[in-house]
Write a protein that holds these residues in place. Structure first.
Motif, PDB file in Angstrom:
ATOM      1  N   GLU A   1       0.775  -1.476  -0.311  1.00 52.48           N
ATOM      2  CA  GLU A   1       0.406   0.014  -0.225  1.00 52.48           C
ATOM      3  C   GLU A   1       0.653   1.162  -0.111  1.00 52.48           C
ATOM      4  O   GLU A   1       0.853   2.522  -0.249  1.00 52.48           O
ATOM      5  CB  GLU A   1      -0.837  -0.195   1.017  1.00 52.48           C
ATOM      6  N   VAL A   2       1.758   1.218   0.854  1.00 54.19           N
ATOM      7  CA  VAL A   2       2.498   2.374   0.446  1.00 54.19           C
ATOM      8  C   VAL A   2       3.007   2.896  -0.560  1.00 54.19           C
ATOM      9  O   VAL A   2       3.475   3.873  -0.885  1.00 54.19           O
ATOM     10  CB  VAL A   2       3.970   2.008   2.007  1.00 54.19           C
ATOM     11  N   ALA A   3       4.004   1.743  -1.374  1.00 55.28           N
ATOM     12  CA  ALA A   3       5.012   2.094  -1.926  1.00 55.28           C
ATOM     13  C   ALA A   3       3.507   2.012  -3.453  1.00 55.28           C
ATOM     14  O   ALA A   3       4.076   3.196  -4.289  1.00 55.28           O
ATOM     15  CB  ALA A   3       4.959   0.302  -2.516  1.00 55.28           C
ATOM     16  N   LEU A   4       2.516   2.013  -3.765  1.00 58.15           N
ATOM     17  CA  LEU A   4       1.840   1.804  -4.850  1.00 58.15           C
ATOM     18  C   LEU A   4       0.797   3.643  -4.133  1.00 58.15           C
ATOM     19  O   LEU A   4       0.594   4.327  -5.116  1.00 58.15           O
ATOM     20  CB  LEU A   4       0.173   1.365  -4.330  1.00 58.15           C
ATOM     21  N   ARG A   5       1.264   3.838  -2.961  1.00 61.75           N
ATOM     22  CA  ARG A   5       0.824   5.940  -2.327  1.00 61.75           C
ATOM     23  C   ARG A   5       1.407   6.471  -2.922  1.00 61.75           C
ATOM     24  O   ARG A   5       1.649   7.441  -3.898  1.00 61.75           O
ATOM     25  CB  ARG A   5       0.605   5.516  -1.431  1.00 61.75           C
ATOM     26  N   ARG A   6       3.412   5.726  -3.014  1.00 58.45           N
ATOM     27  CA  ARG A   6       4.460   6.602  -3.861  1.00 58.45           C
ATOM     28  C   ARG A   6       4.107   6.675  -5.126  1.00 58.45           C
ATOM     29  O   ARG A   6       4.180   7.761  -5.672  1.00 58.45           O
ATOM     30  CB  ARG A   6       5.092   5.878  -3.136  1.00 58.45           C
ATOM     31  N   ILE A   7       4.176   5.434  -6.023  1.00 59.61           N
ATOM     32  CA  ILE A   7       3.981   5.619  -7.095  1.00 59.61           C
ATOM     33  C   ILE A   7       2.839   6.459  -7.486  1.00 59.61           C
ATOM     34  O   ILE A   7       3.207   7.330  -8.574  1.00 59.61           O
ATOM     35  CB  ILE A   7       3.647   4.441  -7.960  1.00 59.61           C
TER      36      ILE A   7
ATOM     37  N   LYS B   1       1.639   9.051  -6.332  1.00 59.42           N
ATOM     38  CA  LYS B   1       1.926  10.632  -5.669  1.00 59.42           C
ATOM     39  C   LYS B   1       2.671  10.548  -6.877  1.00 59.42           C
ATOM     40  O   LYS B   1       2.673  11.908  -7.449  1.00 59.42           O
ATOM     41  CB  LYS B   1       2.225  10.902  -4.576  1.00 59.42           C
ATOM     42  N   SER B   2       3.943  10.003  -7.817  1.00 58.11           N
ATOM     43  CA  SER B   2       5.111  10.212  -8.214  1.00 58.11           C
ATOM     44  C   SER B   2       4.516  10.641  -9.849  1.00 58.11           C
ATOM     45  O   SER B   2       4.974  11.256 -10.715  1.00 58.11           O
ATOM     46  CB  SER B   2       6.045  10.173  -8.009  1.00 58.11           C
ATOM     47  N   ARG B   3       3.878   9.710 -10.602  1.00 63.88           N
ATOM     48  CA  ARG B   3       3.430   9.033 -11.811  1.00 63.88           C
ATOM     49  C   ARG B   3       1.599   9.834 -11.820  1.00 63.88           C
ATOM     50  O   ARG B   3       1.631   9.881 -12.787  1.00 63.88           O
ATOM     51  CB  ARG B   3       3.639   7.864 -12.253  1.00 63.88           C
ATOM     52  N   GLY B   4       0.904   9.623 -10.658  1.00 63.67           N
ATOM     53  CA  GLY B   4      -0.433   9.876 -10.758  1.00 63.67           C
ATOM     54  C   GLY B   4      -1.249   8.687 -11.715  1.00 63.67           C
ATOM     55  O   GLY B   4      -2.724   8.528 -11.592  1.00 63.67           O
ATOM     56  N   SER B   5      -0.410   7.674 -12.112  1.00 57.27           N
ATOM     57  CA  SER B   5      -0.837   6.440 -12.078  1.00 57.27           C
ATOM     58  C   SER B   5      -0.358   5.354 -12.136  1.00 57.27           C
ATOM     59  O   SER B   5       1.278   5.273 -11.788  1.00 57.27           O
ATOM     60  CB  SER B   5      -1.564   6.310 -13.341  1.00 57.27           C
TER      61      SER B   5
END
Ligand code: TYD
Length: 199
Positions: free
Chosen positions: A130-136, A138-142
């Motif tokens: 979940e943390v990794a997906l939130r980071r992604i 946030k940085s890429r929008g998808s």
């Protein structure tokens, strides 16, 4: 010396490999930073087209074989420290644990692709999906094809299992990057001590 960073997408391995590279450069240590997929054309094909799991595997392996032959080996022979963002554990974790392909067969094929070249030190950055997906996001929008939650859960478990089997060092990817760099440098120091060298 050949150093590899592994982990699921969004685990922070790209940031950490860059930080290590910059640190070594400042110290005047001959080093290069590289990543897999390595070749831009192969990267585009494998990430953008719809392959079945084996098709995808053959492309990652072809890319690795090309990377080792044309970049990693020559640089190691010239005395560079090579830092790679991903190497063969990614294939075992993503295509083996993620897509369910036979791990032993993947190991054999991978060995053929690399000529048996192993990293001296492998760091696995571990982070909850979940943390990794939130980071992604946030940085890429998808998120992309390789970044679905259940799939990444299996890949994360795979990395942890493989780290134990292969003697890779697991780092908590939620920690501050500077602390993580300190940890990495400590391990490199210990490794070099054993060889009677220093950073
Ligand atoms: P990329 O966006 O370059 O990775 P990163 O998010 O680490 O910067 O895309 C690489 C993707 O390819 C990533 O999702 C993991 C996947 N991959 C495999 O599935 N198997 C492999 O052997 C390798 C090297 C990568």
């Amino acid at each position: 010396m050949f150093i590899v960073f592994e982990g699921i997408d969004g685990s922070g391995k790209t940031t950490l490999s860059k930080m290590l590279f910059e640190f070594l450069q400042r110290r005047g240590i001959k080093s290069v930073l590289t990543r897999e997929p390595f070749d831009e054309t192969l990267r585009k094909v494998v990430l953008e087209k719809d392959f079945d799991p084996w098709g995808e595997t053959f492309l990652f392996l072809a890319d690795r074989s090309y990377h080792v032959k044309n970049f990693v080996k020559p640089k190691l022979e010239e005395g560079f420290t090579v830092i790679s963002d991903r190497y063969y554990l990614s294939t075992l974790a993503y295509q083996g644990f993620g897509r369910g392909l036979d791990i032993d067969l993947l190991k054999v094929l991978n060995d053929r692709a690399t000529g048996g070249l192993k990293a001296d030190l492998t760091f696995v950055l571990d982070i909850p999906v979940e943390v990794a997906l939130r980071r992604i996001e946030k940085s890429r929008g998808s998120t992309e094809r390789f970044e679905k939650k259940h799939f990444l859960e299996r890949v994360r478990e795979g990395f942890l299992k493989l780290a134990e089997e292969e003697g890779a060092l697991v780092l908590n990817g939620e920690r501050n990057p500077y602390e993580l760099l300190g940890e990495v440098l400590k391990k490199i120091g210990l490794f070099l001590d054993k060889r009677g060298e220093k950073i």
